[in-house]
Design a protein around this motif. Sequence first.
Motif, PDB file in Angstrom:
ATOM      1  N   TYR A  38       0.887  -1.169   0.000  1.00  0.00           N
ATOM      2  CA  TYR A  38       0.000   0.000   0.000  1.00  0.00           C
ATOM      3  C   TYR A  38       0.920   1.213   0.000  1.00  0.00           C
ATOM      4  N   PRO A  39       0.584   2.248  -0.797  1.00  0.00           N
ATOM      5  CA  PRO A  39       1.510   3.372  -0.904  1.00  0.00           C
ATOM      6  C   PRO A  39       1.741   4.096   0.415  1.00  0.00           C
ATOM      7  N   GLU A  68      -2.333  -2.063   4.331  1.00  0.00           N
ATOM      8  CA  GLU A  68      -1.117  -2.840   4.601  1.00  0.00           C
ATOM      9  C   GLU A  68      -1.417  -4.197   5.228  1.00  0.00           C
ATOM     10  N   HIS A 383     -10.540  19.652  -2.957  1.00  0.00           N
ATOM     11  CA  HIS A 383     -10.688  19.652  -1.489  1.00  0.00           C
ATOM     12  C   HIS A 383     -10.898  21.074  -0.970  1.00  0.00           C
ATOM     13  N   ILE A 407      -5.812  11.435   7.099  1.00  0.00           N
ATOM     14  CA  ILE A 407      -4.525  11.676   6.443  1.00  0.00           C
ATOM     15  C   ILE A 407      -4.660  11.610   4.938  1.00  0.00           C
ATOM     16  N   CYS A 409      -4.139  14.533   1.187  1.00  0.00           N
ATOM     17  CA  CYS A 409      -3.934  15.932   0.788  1.00  0.00           C
ATOM     18  C   CYS A 409      -4.850  16.860   1.582  1.00  0.00           C
ATOM     19  N   TYR A 410      -6.049  16.369   1.861  1.00  0.00           N
ATOM     20  CA  TYR A 410      -7.037  17.218   2.541  1.00  0.00           C
ATOM     21  C   TYR A 410      -6.608  17.622   3.949  1.00  0.00           C
ATOM     22  N   GLY A 450     -10.497  10.937   2.952  1.00  0.00           N
ATOM     23  CA  GLY A 450     -10.292  10.820   1.503  1.00  0.00           C
ATOM     24  C   GLY A 450     -10.768   9.471   0.989  1.00  0.00           C
ATOM     25  N   ASP A 451     -10.844   9.352  -0.315  1.00  0.00           N
ATOM     26  CA  ASP A 451     -11.382   8.123  -0.911  1.00  0.00           C
ATOM     27  C   ASP A 451     -10.481   6.916  -0.632  1.00  0.00           C
ATOM     28  N   SER A 452      -9.163   7.079  -0.849  1.00  0.00           N
ATOM     29  CA  SER A 452      -8.262   5.955  -0.613  1.00  0.00           C
ATOM     30  C   SER A 452      -8.265   5.581   0.864  1.00  0.00           C
ATOM     31  N   THR A 453      -8.294   6.596   1.715  1.00  0.00           N
ATOM     32  CA  THR A 453      -8.284   6.349   3.160  1.00  0.00           C
ATOM     33  C   THR A 453      -9.574   5.661   3.602  1.00  0.00           C
ATOM     34  N   ASN A 479     -11.301  12.347  -4.756  1.00  0.00           N
ATOM     35  CA  ASN A 479     -10.614  12.929  -5.922  1.00  0.00           C
ATOM     36  C   ASN A 479     -10.101  11.843  -6.867  1.00  0.00           C
ATOM     37  N   ALA A 481      -8.186   9.292  -6.518  1.00  0.00           N
ATOM     38  CA  ALA A 481      -6.762   8.915  -6.484  1.00  0.00           C
ATOM     39  C   ALA A 481      -6.277   8.882  -5.043  1.00  0.00           C
ATOM     40  N   ALA A 483      -3.902  10.660  -3.818  1.00  0.00           N
ATOM     41  CA  ALA A 483      -3.124  11.767  -4.392  1.00  0.00           C
ATOM     42  C   ALA A 483      -1.863  12.068  -3.598  1.00  0.00           C
ATOM     43  N   MET A 484      -1.989  12.069  -2.277  1.00  0.00           N
ATOM     44  CA  MET A 484      -0.879  12.535  -1.457  1.00  0.00           C
ATOM     45  C   MET A 484       0.418  11.753  -1.705  1.00  0.00           C
TER      46      MET A 484
HETATM   47  C1  LIG Z   1      -0.961   3.374   7.624  1.00  0.00           C
HETATM   48  C2  LIG Z   1      -0.551   4.371   6.607  1.00  0.00           C
HETATM   49  N1  LIG Z   1      -0.327   3.966   5.348  1.00  0.00           N
HETATM   50  C3  LIG Z   1       0.029   4.857   4.403  1.00  0.00           C
HETATM   51  C4  LIG Z   1       0.177   6.179   4.712  1.00  0.00           C
HETATM   52  C5  LIG Z   1       0.609   7.162   3.650  1.00  0.00           C
HETATM   53  N2  LIG Z   1      -0.545   7.976   3.223  1.00  0.00           N
HETATM   54  C6  LIG Z   1      -0.765   9.193   3.707  1.00  0.00           C
HETATM   55  S1  LIG Z   1      -2.199   9.817   3.156  1.00  0.00           S
HETATM   56  C7  LIG Z   1      -2.528   8.503   2.221  1.00  0.00           C
HETATM   57  C8  LIG Z   1      -3.771   8.361   1.396  1.00  0.00           C
HETATM   58  C9  LIG Z   1      -4.217   9.579   0.758  1.00  0.00           C
HETATM   59  O1  LIG Z   1      -5.221   9.287  -0.176  1.00  0.00           O
HETATM   60  P1  LIG Z   1      -6.689   9.806  -0.035  1.00  0.00           P
HETATM   61  O2  LIG Z   1      -7.294   9.397   1.241  1.00  0.00           O
HETATM   62  O3  LIG Z   1      -7.439   9.392  -1.253  1.00  0.00           O
HETATM   63  O4  LIG Z   1      -6.525  11.386   0.006  1.00  0.00           O
HETATM   64  P2  LIG Z   1      -5.874  12.375  -1.080  1.00  0.00           P
HETATM   65  O5  LIG Z   1      -4.448  12.521  -0.751  1.00  0.00           O
HETATM   66  O6  LIG Z   1      -6.117  11.798  -2.436  1.00  0.00           O
HETATM   67  O7  LIG Z   1      -6.585  13.660  -0.883  1.00  0.00           O
HETATM   68  C10 LIG Z   1      -1.519   7.581   2.348  1.00  0.00           C
HETATM   69  C11 LIG Z   1      -1.501   6.324   1.619  1.00  0.00           C
HETATM   70  C12 LIG Z   1      -0.045   6.564   6.050  1.00  0.00           C
HETATM   71  N3  LIG Z   1       0.095   7.828   6.469  1.00  0.00           N
HETATM   72  N4  LIG Z   1      -0.422   5.648   6.957  1.00  0.00           N
END
Ligand SMILES: Cc1ncc(C[n+]2csc(CCOP(=O)(O)OP(=O)(O)O)c2C)c(N)n1
Length: 625
Positions: A38-39, A68, A383, A407, A409-410, A450-453, A479, A481, A483-484
């Motif tokens: 996971y990124p 993860e 955002h 966590i 970009c937002y 966020g969407d990924s979160t 968004n 993606a 993105a962050m």
């Molecule tokens: C447990 C964990 N895994 C990975 C990260 C790294 N990380 C920070 S924000 C984020 C996801 C951001 O994506 P999203 O929620 O879609 O918000 P966006 O940035 O697109 O606005 C990740 C993977 C983290 N902080 N904690």
Amino acid sequence: MSIPFYALDKPGEKGVVLGNEGIARGVFEAGIIVASGYPGTPSSEIMEALVEIHKYHPNFEIEWSTNEAVGFQVALGASMCNARSFACMKHVGLNVAADAFMTATYAGAHGGFIVLSADDPNCYSSQNEQDNRYYGLHALCPIFEAINIQEAKDIIKYAFDFSEEFQTIVMMRTETRLNHARGDLILGEIEKIEGRTYDFDKDRDRWTFLPSNARIQRLKQIERINKLREFSDKFPYTKLDVKDGAKIGIISSGIPYSYANDALLKLNLTEKVSTLKLGMVFPQPEKLMATLFENSEKIIIIEQLEPFLEDFAKKLAFELDVNIEIVGKKYFQRNAELTLNKVIDGITKFLEIPNPFVDLPVNTEGLHFASPRPPVLCPGCSHRNTYYALKLMEQKLGKNFVYSSDIGCYTLGFYKPLEAVDTCICMGASIGMANGIAKLHNGPVLAIIGDSTFFHTGIPGLIDAVYNQNNVLVIIMDNNATAMTGFQPHPGTGIKITGEPGTKIPLESIVRGAGIPEDHLWIVDANDLEQTTKAIEEAVNTKGPRVIISRHPCALLERSIHRDKKIIPAQINTEKCNNCMICIKNFGCPAITLVNGKVSIVERSCNGCGVCVKICPFGAIEQIE
Ligand SMILES: Cc1ncc(C[n+]2csc(CCOP(=O)(O)OP(=O)(O)O)c2C)c(N)n1
């Protein structure tokens, strides 16, 4: 499209790579069969480099996992099938995977299994700087560290053989300074693992952690770690270098060892100081350490973050009844990153010799060449528009919102002028914390995620809100993606890590499935200010668990995908503009700035989202084709 250097089948060839590319190369050279992750900065480029390699050598499986924990489980399952498998994550990702990790290490690995933890001293891109060596200690899992990119490539390749030989999971621990360094790499052979079949190893006693099995596996784990402890003295990337007549010994590993080495060179001390460099930092090489103790009067431990090696060395000296001075954190800070200058500073103070480089800065931030600036949401970021709409509604309704955030970009909505983030602890915590706050706070409680979160760890919080009828408004800022961390795809995008189509899982289907009824769900275009403010007003005035999906693709991603799409930048109509500053003081798009005291829009920064046109009460911002 040309093949990247690190994907070439040319052993002996030398090139320059990013640390993470070197690590990916090592995983590839080892004959990887399944890679998952996971990124998360500073680890993300490892998987991205592996996927580049995959384009030319598609003989392994690779995926971005939902989080993860799942990534770790995917790799574990593959290891159970005798496959060389790799789980990649940033340090805090191991917290998410820890439940599986802590038990899986009892059973160990079948096919070579490496879990990579990318630590981030100084919190460059993280919410904390936890020292994951303690995870290895806690789980009795061997930990490898490398001092440079070449060694990182070599050691991770070797880790797969090691993992299979000892039937153990191996934790490869890196840190930002290695992941994001650039340096030389000599390519090695790509291993061809002939004659191995991949199928599930049906060993129910080993893989099923009923208490009766767990007790037996626990004994095996202890037996294994004892063997590893003995092997640690023979570990090929651990090196003891005792210098004739030297009274001082250094124990170090990873990047701090490289700093220590450079420091000794600069101080002309290489022949006067013995060194013990650890490639396996847990379990530690007791005999080598004992030899260093015997040959030294004083030992200094140079390590980043916690006194992990220092505590061990002191314990060993006590057990061996050796009367020797051992220091570490007395001379090196426990927080943030070491730098070469900080290491020189520590060594010279320890030796009570003058520091010839004393004028160089040794502050906690290291060297800064650019003036520090707060990070900002990009021009055209959707955002910002959602936050702006929320702020408008706070004013209109005369209510203060609690923003339990998350966590991504937002999170940058924390800064002025938006100031719409009240909490941020870890991924997925926004909704859970909002559930708790809503039990006590008498006013609108919002969870921003966020969407990924949301896919990562937000879903259980929403289910909790529905199940327990908590009065929270969840706003999913979608968004399209992750993105962050570099725009990685996720289940909501329906695109796999390879760029091939996967199955798209719309956020709304999960929200509905979690039990949010239609009249408690709003789906808006985040860049449509009117629609978004209306939805917020309705949602704030509704009770119970409810959700707004505020959706608009990431402006940067859009721009990079549709490169030929014409952008119509916004501009200021100077006749209509009375410099009220709403666009700067309330909206805060970095493309809008002041030039000679007058509001102006930087054309090359503007992404043409057009939202600022709508926020100007005087109609002074225009988009003219
Ligand atoms: C447990 C964990 N895994 C990975 C990260 C790294 N990380 C920070 S924000 C984020 C996801 C951001 O994506 P999203 O929620 O879609 O918000 P966006 O940035 O697109 O606005 C990740 C993977 C983290 N902080 N904690």
